[in-house]
Each structure stands twice: as C-alpha cells, then as structure tokens.
Design a protein around this motif. Structure first.
Motif, mmCIF file in Angstrom:
data_model
loop_
_atom_site.group_PDB
_atom_site.id
_atom_site.type_symbol
_atom_site.label_atom_id
_atom_site.label_comp_id
_atom_site.label_asym_id
_atom_site.label_seq_id
_atom_site.Cartn_x
_atom_site.Cartn_y
_atom_site.Cartn_z
ATOM 1 N N GLU A 1 0.827 -1.198 0.000
ATOM 2 C CA GLU A 1 0.000 0.000 0.000
ATOM 3 C C GLU A 1 0.864 1.251 0.000
ATOM 4 O O GLU A 1 1.777 1.385 0.804
ATOM 5 C CB GLU A 1 -0.902 0.003 1.241
ATOM 6 C CG GLU A 1 -1.734 1.264 1.395
ATOM 7 C CD GLU A 1 -2.354 1.396 2.773
ATOM 8 O OE1 GLU A 1 -2.814 2.501 3.105
ATOM 9 O OE2 GLU A 1 -2.357 0.400 3.532
ATOM 10 N N LEU A 2 0.536 2.171 -0.900
ATOM 11 C CA LEU A 2 1.227 3.455 -0.948
ATOM 12 C C LEU A 2 0.341 4.573 -0.400
ATOM 13 O O LEU A 2 0.840 5.494 0.245
ATOM 14 C CB LEU A 2 1.647 3.774 -2.381
ATOM 15 C CG LEU A 2 2.436 5.065 -2.592
ATOM 16 C CD1 LEU A 2 3.793 4.981 -1.886
ATOM 17 C CD2 LEU A 2 2.621 5.337 -4.081
ATOM 18 N N CYS A 3 -0.948 4.486 -0.663
ATOM 19 C CA CYS A 3 -1.837 5.529 -0.161
ATOM 20 C C CYS A 3 -3.245 4.986 0.009
ATOM 21 O O CYS A 3 -3.599 3.934 -0.531
ATOM 22 C CB CYS A 3 -1.822 6.753 -1.074
ATOM 23 S SG CYS A 3 -2.564 6.506 -2.691
ATOM 24 N N ASN A 4 -4.038 5.737 0.762
ATOM 25 C CA ASN A 4 -5.411 5.374 1.073
ATOM 26 C C ASN A 4 -6.238 6.648 0.979
ATOM 27 O O ASN A 4 -5.846 7.688 1.526
ATOM 28 C CB ASN A 4 -5.477 4.791 2.491
ATOM 29 C CG ASN A 4 -6.885 4.406 2.894
ATOM 30 O OD1 ASN A 4 -7.675 3.942 2.081
ATOM 31 N ND2 ASN A 4 -7.209 4.604 4.158
ATOM 32 N N GLY A 5 -7.348 6.606 0.258
ATOM 33 C CA GLY A 5 -8.153 7.796 0.113
ATOM 34 C C GLY A 5 -9.600 7.462 -0.142
ATOM 35 O O GLY A 5 -9.950 6.307 -0.429
ATOM 36 N N PHE A 6 -10.456 8.475 -0.056
ATOM 37 C CA PHE A 6 -11.878 8.226 -0.279
ATOM 38 C C PHE A 6 -12.660 9.523 -0.388
ATOM 39 O O PHE A 6 -12.171 10.607 -0.045
ATOM 40 C CB PHE A 6 -12.491 7.362 0.833
ATOM 41 C CG PHE A 6 -11.935 7.562 2.220
ATOM 42 C CD1 PHE A 6 -12.417 8.558 3.044
ATOM 43 C CD2 PHE A 6 -10.944 6.726 2.703
ATOM 44 C CE1 PHE A 6 -11.930 8.712 4.340
ATOM 45 C CE2 PHE A 6 -10.444 6.860 3.986
ATOM 46 C CZ PHE A 6 -10.936 7.867 4.805
ATOM 47 N N SER A 7 -13.881 9.371 -0.863
ATOM 48 C CA SER A 7 -14.867 10.424 -0.685
ATOM 49 C C SER A 7 -15.234 10.412 0.792
ATOM 50 O O SER A 7 -15.583 9.367 1.348
ATOM 51 C CB SER A 7 -16.124 10.141 -1.531
ATOM 52 O OG SER A 7 -15.829 10.083 -2.904
ATOM 53 N N GLU A 8 -15.148 11.574 1.427
ATOM 54 C CA GLU A 8 -15.318 11.627 2.883
ATOM 55 C C GLU A 8 -16.791 11.520 3.288
ATOM 56 O O GLU A 8 -17.675 12.096 2.641
ATOM 57 C CB GLU A 8 -14.747 12.947 3.422
ATOM 58 C CG GLU A 8 -13.285 13.174 3.119
ATOM 59 C CD GLU A 8 -12.381 12.144 3.766
ATOM 60 O OE1 GLU A 8 -12.743 11.624 4.852
ATOM 61 O OE2 GLU A 8 -11.302 11.867 3.197
ATOM 62 N N LEU A 9 -17.013 10.783 4.360
ATOM 63 C CA LEU A 9 -18.343 10.708 4.944
ATOM 64 C C LEU A 9 -18.673 12.061 5.566
ATOM 65 O O LEU A 9 -17.931 12.546 6.437
ATOM 66 C CB LEU A 9 -18.386 9.606 6.001
ATOM 67 C CG LEU A 9 -19.702 9.396 6.748
ATOM 68 C CD1 LEU A 9 -20.857 9.158 5.788
ATOM 69 C CD2 LEU A 9 -19.566 8.232 7.712
ATOM 70 N N VAL A 10 -19.771 12.678 5.135
ATOM 71 C CA VAL A 10 -20.102 14.033 5.594
ATOM 72 C C VAL A 10 -21.350 14.069 6.477
ATOM 73 O O VAL A 10 -21.650 15.109 7.078
ATOM 74 C CB VAL A 10 -20.294 14.989 4.391
ATOM 75 C CG1 VAL A 10 -19.020 15.092 3.588
ATOM 76 C CG2 VAL A 10 -21.462 14.545 3.499
ATOM 77 N N ASP A 11 -22.078 12.974 6.581
ATOM 78 C CA ASP A 11 -23.333 12.936 7.339
ATOM 79 C C ASP A 11 -23.030 12.642 8.809
ATOM 80 O O ASP A 11 -22.538 11.550 9.138
ATOM 81 C CB ASP A 11 -24.223 11.845 6.750
ATOM 82 C CG ASP A 11 -25.577 11.738 7.446
ATOM 83 O OD1 ASP A 11 -25.768 12.390 8.497
ATOM 84 O OD2 ASP A 11 -26.430 10.979 6.953
ATOM 85 N N PRO A 12 -23.306 13.572 9.728
ATOM 86 C CA PRO A 12 -22.982 13.334 11.134
ATOM 87 C C PRO A 12 -23.753 12.177 11.749
ATOM 88 O O PRO A 12 -23.234 11.480 12.632
ATOM 89 C CB PRO A 12 -23.332 14.664 11.812
ATOM 90 C CG PRO A 12 -24.282 15.347 10.893
ATOM 91 C CD PRO A 12 -23.912 14.908 9.525
ATOM 92 N N VAL A 13 -24.993 11.949 11.324
ATOM 93 C CA VAL A 13 -25.777 10.835 11.869
ATOM 94 C C VAL A 13 -25.154 9.507 11.462
ATOM 95 O O VAL A 13 -24.966 8.600 12.284
ATOM 96 C CB VAL A 13 -27.247 10.929 11.400
ATOM 97 C CG1 VAL A 13 -28.033 9.710 11.875
ATOM 98 C CG2 VAL A 13 -27.888 12.218 11.903
ATOM 99 N N GLU A 14 -24.816 9.393 10.184
ATOM 100 C CA GLU A 14 -24.179 8.171 9.708
ATOM 101 C C GLU A 14 -22.802 7.985 10.335
ATOM 102 O O GLU A 14 -22.402 6.869 10.685
ATOM 103 C CB GLU A 14 -24.073 8.206 8.179
ATOM 104 C CG GLU A 14 -23.296 7.053 7.551
ATOM 105 C CD GLU A 14 -23.956 5.694 7.727
ATOM 106 O OE1 GLU A 14 -23.268 4.682 7.494
ATOM 107 O OE2 GLU A 14 -25.148 5.638 8.087
ATOM 108 N N GLN A 15 -22.077 9.090 10.515
ATOM 109 C CA GLN A 15 -20.748 8.977 11.116
ATOM 110 C C GLN A 15 -20.845 8.473 12.550
ATOM 111 O O GLN A 15 -20.035 7.652 12.984
ATOM 112 C CB GLN A 15 -20.027 10.316 11.070
ATOM 113 C CG GLN A 15 -18.580 10.270 11.577
ATOM 114 C CD GLN A 15 -17.699 9.374 10.738
ATOM 115 O OE1 GLN A 15 -17.238 9.760 9.670
ATOM 116 N NE2 GLN A 15 -17.449 8.156 11.199
ATOM 117 N N ARG A 16 -21.806 8.970 13.304
ATOM 118 C CA ARG A 16 -21.971 8.474 14.664
ATOM 119 C C ARG A 16 -22.291 6.978 14.669
ATOM 120 O O ARG A 16 -21.744 6.212 15.476
ATOM 121 C CB ARG A 16 -23.071 9.250 15.392
ATOM 122 C CG ARG A 16 -23.252 8.792 16.839
ATOM 123 C CD ARG A 16 -24.275 9.622 17.571
ATOM 124 N NE ARG A 16 -23.789 10.979 17.817
ATOM 125 C CZ ARG A 16 -22.963 11.305 18.815
ATOM 126 N NH1 ARG A 16 -22.519 10.374 19.642
ATOM 127 N NH2 ARG A 16 -22.578 12.557 18.963
#
Length: 477
Positions: free
Chosen positions: A394-409
């Motif tokens: 692995e050289l790097c790790n990335g993503f579209s960021e989770l932006v929903d606070p309810v889902e993040q919790r």
C-alpha cells in the motif's frame, strides 16, 4: 561552579570555529576538467572528515569528505606543516585544510595541504569507507557513522529531503495550504490502529500520540479552508518490519468539492511528478523490476482483484460460513465478530495485495472496514474508498469523505462494538468531530500517502529503516 560530567578541567585544543570558503563539490564542479599535472595557483579552504590516508615517505595522500563529496589531499613533507602529525591522523578525524587546487600527474584533482588544523578527533575506530558497516543493526543504530561510509545511505536521505520539499511546492502550486494539527489527541482517531498513550500531569488526563491527522484536517475544511495538507509525523503502536516503523511520515490532504476520483488523479500525478523530478523518468526500477508510474494508473475493484488473483468469487452477499471456509482454505486468521466486509478484506490482503505490482488503484472497500468513507453511490455496502498499491504494498489510502454526522456516529458506534469484541485497533466515538460535521462538511475528498514508502520506492530500497534516519530499534543488549 560544579563542572559538567564530561568536563576534565582541560581547555580544548581544537578550535571553536573554522571558516571554509568552498566545498569539495564546488571544487569538482569547477576544476574536474583540469589537465593532468596542472597547478592552478588558486587557493581553497575546505573542511570535512579524513576518510583515507596513505604515506609514501616524504609524501602523503588523504581523502577529505564533506557533505558535498570527496577530494584528494596532496601533502608533500616540504610544504605541509607538522607533517609527521598529519600522517598520524586517525581515519575519521575532522580537519580543516587550506592550499592550492591542483591535479596530479595521475589525474587526481587535489588540494595541496599548505595549512591544516585538527577540528575534532575521532576517538573511536572509524570503519573503512570501502567496506562500510556490515552489520545492519549497527548501521541503523549508529547512523552518524553510516552516513559517512555508505554513499547509498546519504543519497537516500538526500532524495527523501528533496521528495518532501518538492511535494510541498507541488501542492502549493495546486492551491493547497500547509497546516499543523495536534500531535497529542484526547482520543485516538483517523485510522484503524493501536495508539501510544501518555499522561499529561497538569491536566491529569490520558493523551494519545496521533495515529493520523485526518479528523483535525477535516475540521479545518468545516472551518472554510478548502484545500489543506499536512506532512505529519504519526505514531502507531505496532510491530517492526521492513515496511513498518512505529513512527513514520504521512502526507494527508483534503480538498473540498472533490470526490475519490479527483484524489486518485491527484495521487497519480504527484507520484509521477516526483519520479521524474527525482529519478529522471516515470519508469523506475524497484527491487530488480520495472515500475511505470506514469498516469493514469489502472483501477479495479477489490472484489474483481480477488477473483483475478485468488480465483474465487466473493461478495457481501456470500454467506458467512462460506467466507470463513475460504479464510481457512487460504490460512487467514479470523474472529467470530468479523462480518462479510472484514472477512473479504482479510482474504484480499492474504491472497492478492502482494501480487499487485501496479501501480493500481484498488477500489470499493466494504463499509464495515471503512468507518470514515462515504458509501458508494451505486454499490450498497461498499464505499468510495481506494488504496494505491505499488510493488505489492500500500502506498496511499483515500476516499470520498463521509459528511453525514448521523451516519458517522453510527459508524463510530459500530467501531465501539468491534473494540468491545477485542479489536484494539477499532475507533471510538469522537463527539467533537460529530459536532463539527453538524456544522456542515461540504463534499470532500481526502488522501493519505505514506511518504516513507514513497521514498523507498523512488530510492529503490526494500527496508523502511533505510529511509528513516533513526528508526525504532530493540534496546541494545
């Protein structure tokens, strides 16, 4: 006044300063084409370590090395003051030399030793520069010696310095702003890893050395900084290996209004740029094999690559018993708490990752193992997460960021269940980060690049200790 422990009461016989007016590299750049047997009449004053010495009666030769290279010292007894003392110098002694720049009849660019001064005495035996240090543990433990006798070591760290500098400039040219975030965290987060803990006496509270700067950098995106990056020293309480050091350097960056496809493009362009700048080509040789780092890189899903390299079809709908049987077949350790996403990831890491010479972006990781990644817009249960694999790692790790606070919790709470089930790398609930998301995080893409592994790749070294100046080692016996 009580003397320092090392104070012998004697006044030092070496000077408090010395003033070189040039370097060995500068002399070579200007005078390498000098004809054999030529004296220039130009005087130079240089300083460095004496790395070789031989005497032939009334004539002595040495090799002086500084941070830019090496040059021969030509010392005739009739010209060199205190000649007998000069020929008695130790290999490794620091000396300052003044004299004429010349080239011997045998074609060796030299400085004639017309004045010299001992600057520091090497009281320990210095290894022969032609043979270096043969014990790897001694190389890493005594880097201050290794850098003098192993030119490849010095070159690797020069390349590392240039890589970090050029990365900063490149990102700034893309309108990214460099920031600094805390090293001490009140709770560990930003990656799945076991943290180091410490205690703050004044606050009487436990703190954690950061395992990633991610959550603080995204707080800054909430705060309105649309493109931020940090080249961060991070700490993970894990084992030692040729690819792992408990403290390492990571580039993390976040770009508002972007998604994972933008970050894949950014990563491949940055790595291609660094390869060309530092090696002269986008095609490099690593561990005896060629790697073409030119963009664009291949993209393939984790599920597709398992089928391609392990020969099995799996999905999030595959029954758990079948996934566990595959784990047993491939020698993959697993726990009863593992869901289908975790089992699939374990199968991939055991059967597939090391076979990917790449460069390749492995895409669509299960939501179960990607607690900060946004769910895939078309593939339920998967996320818009990628890892770049080059030369089987692995050289790097990335993503579209989770932006929903309810889902993040909810994701954090799932991590707590995993932690309670014995996963000491699982995350905890970060209430302040949830609060930041409640103020609104726009669509954002983020990525973390392991700079040590990137330097390993570009310097063609297979051990992370060869690109970390002072790696973590077991205590000396």
């Amino acid at each position: 006044m009580t003397p320092a422990p090392c104070d012998t009461g004697a006044v030092s016989t070496t000077p408090y300063r010395f003033d070189p007016d040039t370097s060995t590299g500068a002399i070579r750049a200007k005078y390498d084409d000098l004809e054999d047997g030529t004296e220039t009449g130009v005087k130079a004053t240089i300083a460095g370590r004496l790395m070789l010495r031989r005497d032939q009666g009334k004539l002595a030769f040495g090799v002086l090395q500084d941070s830019t290279g090496r040059i021969q010292l030509f010392a005739p007894s009739k010209v060199t003051p205190d000649f007998e003392r000069f020929v008695g110098l130790n290999i490794g002694d620091w000396i300052g030399v003044s004299g004429e720049i010349m080239k011997t009849r045998k074609g060796e660019l030299s400085v004639k030793v017309e004045q010299w001064e001992l600057l520091a005495n090497a009281k320990r035996s210095f290894p022969d520069k032609w043979h270096g240090i043969t014990d790897p543990d001694t190389r890493y433990r005594q880097r201050y010696v290794d850098l003098w006798v192993a030119e490849d070591a010095r070159d690797a760290f020069k390349l590392r310095s240039a890589a970090l500098s050029k990365t900063r400039r490149w990102l700034e040219d893309q309108d990214f702003m460099e920031v600094e975030t805390p090293v001490f965290h009140p709770i560990p987060g930003g990656a799945l890893a076991r943290p180091f803990t410490t205690h703050h006496n004044a606050l009487d509270t436990e703190l954690y050395l950061r395992i990633a700067p991610e959550l603080y950098l995204k707080r800054l995106t909430v705060g309105g900084f649309e493109r931020v990056f940090e080249i961060a020293r991070v700490f993970r309480n894990e084992g030692l290996s040729t690819r792992h050091n408990p403290e390492f350097t990571m580039l993390e960056l976040y770009q508002a209004y972007a998604d994972w496809t933008d970050l894949m493009s950014l990563a491949e362009r940055l790595v291609e740029y660094l390869a060309i700048e530092l090696t002269g080509s986008s095609t490099i040789t690593y561990d005896g094999r060629e790697v073409n780092l030119a963009a664009p890189w291949r993209r393939a899903t984790l599920i597709e690559l398992i089928k391609e390299h392990a020969g099995v079809d799996v999905s999030l709908d595959t029954p758990l018993d079948e996934l566990r049987a595959l784990c047993d077949r491939f020698g993959v350790e697993h726990k009863p708490s593992y869901g289908p996403g975790k089992l699939i990831l374990e199968i991939y890491e055991k059967t597939t990752e090391a076979k990917l010479w790449g460069p390749i972006f492995v895409t669509e990781y299960p939501k179960e193992v990607s607690p900060l990644s946004r769910e895939h817009r078309d593939q339920p249960g998967m996320t818009e997460r990628f890892e770049a694999i080059v030369a089987g790692r692995e050289l790097c790790n990335g993503f579209s960021e989770l932006v929903d606070p309810v889902e993040q919790r909810a994701r954090f709470e799932e991590q707590v269940v995993q932690k309670d089930a014995g996963d000491d790398e699982a995350m905890v609930v970060d209430d302040d980060y949830i609060r930041a998301l409640e103020y609104g995080l726009p669509p954002t893409g983020g990525i973390g690049i392991g700079m040590d592994r990137l330097v390993m790749l570009l310097a063609d070294v297979t051990n992370i200790r060869d690109v970390v100046l002072f790696p973590t080692l077991r205590p000396e016996a």
